[in-house]
Design an enzyme around this catalytic site. Structure first.
Site, mmCIF file in Angstrom:
data_model
loop_
_atom_site.group_PDB
_atom_site.id
_atom_site.type_symbol
_atom_site.label_atom_id
_atom_site.label_comp_id
_atom_site.label_asym_id
_atom_site.label_seq_id
_atom_site.Cartn_x
_atom_site.Cartn_y
_atom_site.Cartn_z
ATOM 1 C CG ASP A 7 -1.585 1.233 1.549
ATOM 2 O OD1 ASP A 7 -2.373 1.638 0.670
ATOM 3 O OD2 ASP A 7 -1.364 1.847 2.623
ATOM 4 C CG ASP A 9 -1.660 7.815 0.471
ATOM 5 O OD1 ASP A 9 -2.718 8.079 -0.117
ATOM 6 O OD2 ASP A 9 -0.549 8.240 0.087
ATOM 7 C CG ASP A 167 -1.960 2.534 6.361
ATOM 8 O OD1 ASP A 167 -2.503 3.503 6.934
ATOM 9 O OD2 ASP A 167 -2.170 2.241 5.171
#
Ligand code: PGA
Ligand code: MG
Length: 218
Positions: A7, A9, A167
């Site tokens: 991922d 961001d 995240d």
């Protein structure tokens, strides 16, 4: 050799400050009051359309397609004009990816951020050439947590075993839907406590990541 999809961001880059700045610039143009960084960080994870929907909802505006398109367009103009000044790569992230590549891992990126802005940011930090496949929030009709973007990125790596690193709740749900083992970065933009996000491994610094991923292969 295996593959790993990241991922972006909140996983590889701390991008919330530039997203926050672009939202507030777009709002300032129309006399709108700014949001705090914490408020905007809480809206990140499901892509730009949902970010803007959340901004408008927080200001009490009823959903309206024209208004959404107008604010989203102005946000993107500001964001693409200055996508990285306030953004940072998490410590150890580049070294971890280079270490994995040196060991023969193939590297993918699967993000809900539009692919153009994602490639722009990776390029500005000298990271673009590290990725063998990149899927953004506008690459397919679906966005995470639909598994399609992650499945497509993993397939593009042409490796039998592919892991996922993210995240947030969106990433945990996407990994589960795609059936990939998932390493959760604990210092990103998740809202829920770690124990509420399904995961196969945890890390709080990217220096830990190569060993964790090898462990997840076992
Ligand atoms: O653009 C977003 O909302 C989040 O993007 P990400 O998928 O890289 O976390
Ligand atoms: Mg994320």
């Amino acid at each position: 050799m295996p593959g790993v999809v990241f991922d972006l961001d909140g996983t590889l880059v701390h991008s919330a400050p530039d997203i926050h700045a672009a939202v507030n610039k777009a709002l300032a143009e129309e006399g709108g009051a700014p949001f705090t960084l914490a408020e905007i960080t809480g809206f990140i994870g499901n892509g730009v359309p949902v970010l803007i929907q959340r901004v408008l909802a927080a200001r009490g505006e009823a959903p309206d397609a024209h208004r959404q398109a107008q604010l989203q367009g102005r946000f993107m103009a500001h964001y693409e004009a200055d996508p990285a000044t306030l953004t940072s790569v998490y410590p150890g992230a580049e070294a971890a990816i280079r270490h994995l590549r040196a060991e023969g891992w193939r590297i993918g990126l699967c993000t809900n951020k539009p692919v153009g802005a994602s490639r722009q940011i990776l390029s500005l930090f000298g990271l673009l050439e590290l990725f063998d496949a990149i899927i953004g929030g506008d690459s397919l009709p679906q966005r995470k947590p639909d598994p399609a973007p992650l499945t497509a990125t993993a397939a593009a790596l042409k490796e039998e075993v592919v892991l996922y690193v993210g995240d947030s709740e969106v990433d945990a749900a996407t990994a589960r839907a795609a059936g990939l083992r998932f390493a959760l970065f604990t210092e990103g933009y998740r809202h829920a406590p770690v124990h509420e996000l399904p995961h196969h491994g945890l890390f709080s610094h990217h220096d830990e990541l190569p060993d964790l991923l090898k462990h997840l292969l076992a």
